[in-house]
Design an enzyme around this catalytic site. Structure first.
Site, short mmCIF file in Angstrom:
data_model
loop_
_atom_site.label_atom_id
_atom_site.label_comp_id
_atom_site.label_asym_id
_atom_site.label_seq_id
_atom_site.Cartn_x
_atom_site.Cartn_y
_atom_site.Cartn_z
N ASP A 131 37.98 33.22 50.48
CA ASP A 131 38.93 34.25 50.78
C ASP A 131 39.32 34.27 52.37
O ASP A 131 38.58 33.40 53.07
CB ASP A 131 38.48 35.75 50.31
CG ASP A 131 37.14 35.92 51.15
OD1 ASP A 131 36.71 35.13 51.85
OD2 ASP A 131 36.52 37.02 50.50
N SER A 132 39.84 35.07 52.90
CA SER A 132 40.33 35.01 54.40
C SER A 132 39.28 35.75 55.34
O SER A 132 39.20 35.73 56.64
CB SER A 132 41.38 35.71 54.59
OG SER A 132 41.51 37.02 54.59
N GLY A 133 38.54 36.59 54.64
CA GLY A 133 37.38 37.31 55.30
C GLY A 133 38.15 38.86 55.67
O GLY A 133 37.24 39.68 55.97
N GLY A 134 39.07 38.71 55.44
CA GLY A 134 39.92 40.16 55.53
C GLY A 134 39.30 41.50 55.00
O GLY A 134 38.89 42.28 55.65
N ASP A 162 44.68 39.34 55.47
CA ASP A 162 45.55 40.52 55.03
C ASP A 162 44.75 41.53 55.37
O ASP A 162 43.74 41.82 55.87
CB ASP A 162 45.73 40.58 53.61
CG ASP A 162 44.67 40.30 52.91
OD1 ASP A 162 43.63 40.02 53.07
OD2 ASP A 162 44.55 40.89 51.68
N GLY A 177 43.94 44.45 47.31
CA GLY A 177 43.99 46.07 47.54
C GLY A 177 44.12 46.65 46.44
O GLY A 177 44.21 47.89 46.12
N ASP A 190 38.43 36.86 40.16
CA ASP A 190 37.20 36.80 40.93
C ASP A 190 36.35 37.94 41.21
O ASP A 190 36.97 38.97 41.14
CB ASP A 190 37.26 36.13 42.26
CG ASP A 190 37.40 37.20 43.33
OD1 ASP A 190 38.39 37.59 43.52
OD2 ASP A 190 36.36 37.47 43.92
N CYS A 246 25.35 34.77 21.11
CA CYS A 246 25.65 34.19 22.32
C CYS A 246 25.12 32.86 22.55
O CYS A 246 23.83 32.47 22.30
CB CYS A 246 25.13 35.30 23.30
SG CYS A 246 25.55 34.59 25.13
N CYS A 296 24.66 31.23 25.51
CA CYS A 296 24.09 31.30 26.65
C CYS A 296 22.55 30.67 26.44
O CYS A 296 21.96 30.92 25.77
CB CYS A 296 24.49 32.26 27.74
SG CYS A 296 22.97 33.49 27.76
N CYS A 329 20.12 33.60 25.98
CA CYS A 329 20.17 34.41 24.68
C CYS A 329 19.54 33.19 23.73
O CYS A 329 19.03 33.80 22.61
CB CYS A 329 21.68 34.66 24.16
SG CYS A 329 22.07 36.25 25.04
N HIS A 359 23.54 35.05 31.54
CA HIS A 359 24.41 35.54 30.55
C HIS A 359 25.68 36.09 31.12
O HIS A 359 26.60 36.14 30.20
CB HIS A 359 23.34 36.58 29.99
CG HIS A 359 24.17 37.35 29.01
ND1 HIS A 359 24.33 37.07 27.56
CD2 HIS A 359 24.64 38.71 28.96
CE1 HIS A 359 24.87 37.71 26.95
NE2 HIS A 359 25.33 38.98 27.74
#
Lengths: 383, 383
Positions: free
Chosen positions: A93-96, A147, A215, A265, A303, A305, A308, A334
Site C-alpha cells: 500500500d502507499s502508507g496513506g 491517497d 475508504g 486484503d 476443514c 487446514c 484442524c 485456520h
C-alpha cells in the site's frame, strides 16, 4: 509484459468475475484474498505456510517498512521478496491509510502529509513522489498511489480529500518509473455516490493497470459499503482488476465478489487469530470459551487446514489459556485457510455458473456479527 | 517389551556411548538431546517442525500440565501424544524440580511436598503416588520419580533430601502400574561425591530401566558438574540409559557425552531463541545487535536449518526489533537444529572412533560464556 489481467468469465446473476492477474512473481487467480504482512511477515506465519495455504498474493505496508527497517535496508538486501523469503506476488500500500490514521500526529497539505513516527516520534513528510520511490525500493509487484482516506460521513472533508487524492494520483503516475511494478489508482469519496462517481471517472481517465476502492470498512455501515461498491465498480473498466482495500470478513468477501470485486486484503483473519477468534462456516468462535476445555473435535469438522487436521479445540483452548506462541500460529493458519478456501470455492462457483446459489448458501449458514463497529484501524493494520 | 536400551558401542578414549532406546512411540538414537515442551508444546514450534528438525524425544512438564489443563483433561483427550499431536517418544518429569523451585510457596515433608500454584495460588500436595498417577494419566513413554532437588552446596539439606528422594523412589516404583511407561530413578546428592555414590548405589539396587542425574546445572560450577558426572556415571549400570537433566548448552552436551551421558534435555535453546540469542559453532550471537541490521548472511554459513536456508541476519534482526512472532519461531528452529545436529555429529564421531578429536575441535571453536551463573530455573523451565 510484466503485469496483466485476463477477465475469464462474468457471472450472469451478479457482477462476480473470474479472472487471472499476471505479475513478475507469478499469477493470481481472482477473486482472491491477500493476507497482510505488515512488517514484512504475515504475523505468526512463515512463507512456506503461506504457500501451503494457497495464498497467491500478500500485502505489506509501506508506512511500517519505511520506518523500520527502512526501504533502503530492504533494497540493499535485494528487495522485499528476498528480504522476507516470499517469492510470490506482493502488493504494497502507499502508507496513506496508516498515516491518516495517526490522529493528532499528522497534518496534510497539497504537497503531502507530514506525520510523526509511532515508533520514535521522528517527523516525516510523505509526498506522492516519496511514496513512489519508497515502493520502488521495496519492489512489490503491485504498488499503490498515495491517497487521503477521509472519515466517510464528512462531506466537506471528502470533497477536499478527493481533490488531493486525484492530484496525487497524477503525480504518482508521473513519478512512477519501474516498469515491472503495476501502479493502481485508488477511488475515494466516502459514502457519497456522486463523489465516488467523480473519483472513478477521474482515475480511469488516467488509465491505471488496476483500480482500488479505498475508504470503505472504516466506520460506515455494511449497507453503505454495499451501496458504494454498486456505484463504483460498474464505472471501472471491465478489463482491469478491482481491489477492495481492507475488507476481509467472510460475508464481505462474498458480497464484494457479487459486486464485481477481484482482490481483497485485510488483517482481520490474522488479528482475530491472535485474539483467539476463529472463523468457521457458521460464524466466529472464541477459543478461550470454557465450553472448549474438553472438546476433542477440530475447530471445524471437515476443514483441511493443518490445525484442524491435527489438533482439537481442547488443545487450542489450552494453548490460548497458557499463552503459548503455537496458539497464535495454529489459529492464524485456520483463519487464513478459511478465507483462501472460500475464495477458491467462489471461483469454482463462478466458473460453474452457480455463484448465486453458493453465495446464498454460504450467507444462510454464516452468523454475521450485526453491524459490527469497525472504526479506522480495527480491521486494517494500524500501528 | 515396551522399553529397551541397546548399548551399541563404547568410545575408547572417553566414556562416550552409542546406543538406542526403544519406546512404544519409536526409537531414540543416543546420545540425544530432547527439546522441552513445558505446556504440551515446544514453545514456538509445531510437531511437524520437531520431526523435520530430527528431534526424536521431547520432554513435557508434569507440574505445568497437572495445573493446566489438568492431567484428567489430557487423559480424556487421549493422552499427551494425541493432545499435542506428537506421535514420537515423550518423557515427562515428575514436577519435583518445579515445585522445589517455588521458593516460599512450598513445604516438604516425608509424605510429599505441599505447594501453591503459580497460576491461582491454590494448594496442592505432590506425593510419589500422586505424581505416578498424574504421569500415568499423561501417558509419556518415559516418566520420572519424584525427587527433592536441594541447593547443591548445602551438605545438610542434601543429606536430608537424599534420604527422602530414595524413599520416594521406592514408593514411585511401588505405585507405578503402566507397563508401557518406563520409570527412571533420579540420582541426587548436590556436589558431594559420597552422596552421589550413595544415591547411585541405592537406586541401582531398585533396578530402574534408566537413571537420571538430577540436581546439576542448578548453580554449581562447570568443574563441579563435571566432577559429579565422573563420580556418578561409572556407578550406573552400563546397560541402562543415563539422562542428565536440565543440561543443554552445546559445550555441556559434548562434555556430558564424554562422561557417559546418553540423554539430555533443556529449555536453553528455546528460551535463548525467544530472547534473540542464537547458538553458532563459534558461540552465541544476539540478533538484536545493530551490526546485523544490513547483514545479508545467514545466522550460520552452511547451516541446513529452515531459518538459515531462507533468511538473512538482517531479516532476523528486523523481526526481533519489530517484535514479530516469526522471529521467535525462526530463532527456535535454528537453536534446536544446532543441538540436534550436534548430537548427530557426536553419534557419528563415536561410531567412527573419532569422538575425542571431534570434541576437541568443537570446543576449540566454541566460545563458552565463562562460568555463567545458572541459578535454579535459569536453564530449566521454571514457572
Amino acid at each position: 509484459m510484466y503485469f496483466g489481467f485476463s477477465l475469464l468469465q462474468t457471472d450472469r446473476s451478479s457482477h462476480a468475475r473470474l479472472g487471472q492477474i499476471t505479475t513478475p512473481h507469478g499469477q493470481i487467480a481472482t477473486p482472491a484474498f491477500a493476507p497482510v504482512g505488515t512488517q514484512a511477515t504475515v504475523k505468526a506465519l512463515d512463507p512456506r505456510d503461506l504457500h501451503e495455504l494457497g495464498a497467491e498474493l500478500i500485502l505489506s505496508n509501506t508506512y511500517h517498512l519505511y520506518l523500520r527497517p527502512g526501504a533502503d535496508v530492504v533494497a540493499e538486501l535485494g528487495g522485499l521478496h528476498r528480504f522476507m523469503g516470499w517469492d510470490g506476488p506482493i502488493l504494497t500500500d502507499s502508507g496513506g491509510f496508516q498515516v491518516f490514521s495517526l490522529a493528532g500526529r499528522r497534518t496534510s497539505g497539497d504537497e503531502g502529509v507530514l506525520f510523526r513516527s509511532h515508533i520514535d516520534g521522528s517527523q516525516h513528510l510523505f509526498t506522492p513522489e516519496l511514496v513512489m520511490r519508497v515502493q520502488e525500493e521495496l519492489g512489490a509487484d503491485i504498488i499503490m498511489c498515495l491517497d487521503e482516506c477521509a472519515e466517510p460521513h464528512d462531506r466537506a472533508y471528502n470533497e477536499q480529500a478527493l481533490a488531493r487524492t486525484h492530484a496525487w494520483a497524477a503525480r504518482c503516475l508521473a513519478a512512477h518509473s519501474r516498469a515491472d511494478q503495476a501502479l493502481f489508482g485508488i477511488v475515494q469519496g466516502g459514502i457519497w455516490a456522486d463523489l465516488r462517481q467523480q473519483s472513478a471517472e477521474t482515475l480511469t481517465a488516467l488509465d491505471f493497470p488496476g483500480y482500488a476502492i479505498g475508504g470503505l470498512s472504516v466506520g460506515e455501515s455494511k449497507a453503505e459499503m454495499h451501496a458504494m461498491l454498486e456505484v463504483t465498480a460498474p464505472l471501472l473498466p471491465a478489463d482491469k482488476p478491482r481491489y477492495l482495500m481492507g475488507v476481509g470478513a467472510p460475508e464481505d468477501l462474498v458480497e464484494g465478489v457479487a459486486r464485481g470485486i477481484d482482490l481483497f486484503d485485510c488483517v482481520l483473519p490474522t488479528r482475530l487469530a491472535r485474539n483467539a477468534a476463529l472463523f468457521t462456516r457458521q460464524g466466529r468462535i472464541n477459543l478461550r470459551n470454557a465450553r472448549f476445555e474438553r472438546d476433542p473435535a477440530p475447530a471445524e469438522a471437515g476443514c483441511g487446514c493443518y490445525t484442524c487436521r491435527h489438533f482439537s479445540l481442547a488443545y487450542l483452548h489450552h494453548l490460548f489459556k497458557a499463552q503459548e506462541l503455537l496458539g497464535y500460529r495454529l489459529a492464524t493458519i485456520h483463519n487464513v485457510h478459511l478465507l483462501v478456501e472460500l475464495m477458491r470455492e467462489i471461483r469454482g462457483a463462478i466458473a460453474e455458473g452457480r455463484f448465486a446459489a453458493m453465495k446464498e448458501e454460504f450467507l444462510a449458514g454464516y452468523r454475521v456479527i450485526p453491524e459490527e463497529r469497525r472504526g479506522l484501524g480495527s480491521s486494517k493494520e494500524g500501528r
